[in-house]
Design an enzyme around this catalytic site. Structure first.
Site, PDB file in Angstrom:
ATOM      1  N   GLU A 101       0.891  -1.306   0.027  1.00 36.47           N
ATOM      2  CA  GLU A 101      -0.072   0.198   0.002  1.00 36.47           C
ATOM      3  C   GLU A 101       0.941   1.362  -0.014  1.00 36.47           C
ATOM      4  O   GLU A 101       0.277   2.107  -0.292  1.00 36.47           O
ATOM      5  CB  GLU A 101      -0.932  -0.056   1.066  1.00 36.47           C
ATOM      6  CG  GLU A 101      -1.845  -1.161   1.123  1.00 36.47           C
ATOM      7  CD  GLU A 101      -3.067  -1.054   2.266  1.00 36.47           C
ATOM      8  OE1 GLU A 101      -2.929  -0.171   3.089  1.00 36.47           O
ATOM      9  OE2 GLU A 101      -4.162  -1.726   2.076  1.00 36.47           O
ATOM     10  N   GLU A 149      -8.242   0.447  -4.262  1.00 31.23           N
ATOM     11  CA  GLU A 149      -6.858   0.564  -3.897  1.00 31.23           C
ATOM     12  C   GLU A 149      -5.973   1.261  -4.820  1.00 31.23           C
ATOM     13  O   GLU A 149      -5.039   2.155  -4.337  1.00 31.23           O
ATOM     14  CB  GLU A 149      -6.180  -0.867  -3.522  1.00 31.23           C
ATOM     15  CG  GLU A 149      -6.923  -1.514  -2.449  1.00 31.23           C
ATOM     16  CD  GLU A 149      -6.134  -2.809  -2.197  1.00 31.23           C
ATOM     17  OE1 GLU A 149      -5.449  -3.293  -2.917  1.00 31.23           O
ATOM     18  OE2 GLU A 149      -6.697  -3.374  -1.048  1.00 31.23           O
TER      19      GLU A 149
END
Length: 210
Positions: A101, A149
């Site tokens: 991430e 995401e």
């Protein structure tokens, strides 16, 4: 007076699973109460999660901004993910999430806080790690496959600004709220951040292997 949560299980007469999803499920239990009555308790069955509060040398925290459809909000959060593999070491999962991430790695890991996300309706347990000595990962950047995401925004924000946002009701992700306030308490404690639990501390809510 020292207080602590304790493990306890009331008699469960029956369990059914009316819903099974890709990652989570819903169970329905018939539970005998202390007075002898029987009630139904419906709750989400969850594999558990890990979060990473990455802290740099200037006291800034790495946060991501992501759309969350159930609450119809774009929330500021800590890097986080599910414990996809039963018995997975939560530290390994946290290291993976920080890389995927935020394309980052950390040299120092400690347990910051453990909590249940919503114990009245879910068995999800969350462990928040404190990550220091943070640097960019050498590996190629992780290719996002989830459209939510792929749209994430990554920022380094001063801890004090996050605390103000929490107390003003402007930041509401539970792991971010818990992590930022726990970090602030740890900084003010006698042992400081070095007094936090080691990264391999036991986690009774989600036992794990090496």
């Amino acid at each position: 007076m020292a207080i602590k949560d304790t493990s306890e299980t009331w008699e469960t007469l029956s369990t059914s699973r009316p819903f099974q999803g890709a990652k989570t499920a819903v169970d329905s239990d018939e539970v005998r109460m202390p007075d002898g009555s029987v009630v139904r308790r419906d709750y989400q069955v969850h594999p558990g999660s890990v979060c990473v509060l990455a802290l740099d040398g200037d006291g800034r925290v790495l946060v991501i901004r992501q759309y969350r459809h159930p609450v119809r909000h774009r929330l500021w959060e800590l890097p986080a993910g599910l414990l996809d593999v039963p018995g997975e070491n939560p530290l390994h999962a946290a290291q993976r999430e920080l890389y995927e991430e935020a394309h980052a790695k950390a040299g120092d890991w400690r347990v910051l806080a453990d909590f249940f996300a919503s114990p009245g309706g879910s068995d999800e347990a969350i462990r928040i790690f404190l990550a220091r000595d943070v640097a960019d990962a050498e590996e190629e950047r992780y290719a996002e496959t989830d459209s939510e995401e792929a749209d994430m925004q990554v920022e380094w924000v001063a801890r004090e600004d996050l605390v103000r946002g929490v107390l003003a009701g402007e930041l509401g992700n539970p792991a971010l709220v818990t992590g930022v306030l726990a970090l602030t308490a740890a900084l003010a404690s006698e042992g400081g951040l070095d007094g936090l639990r080691p990264c391999d501390a036991p986690w009774p809510a989600r036992p794990y292997g090496a």
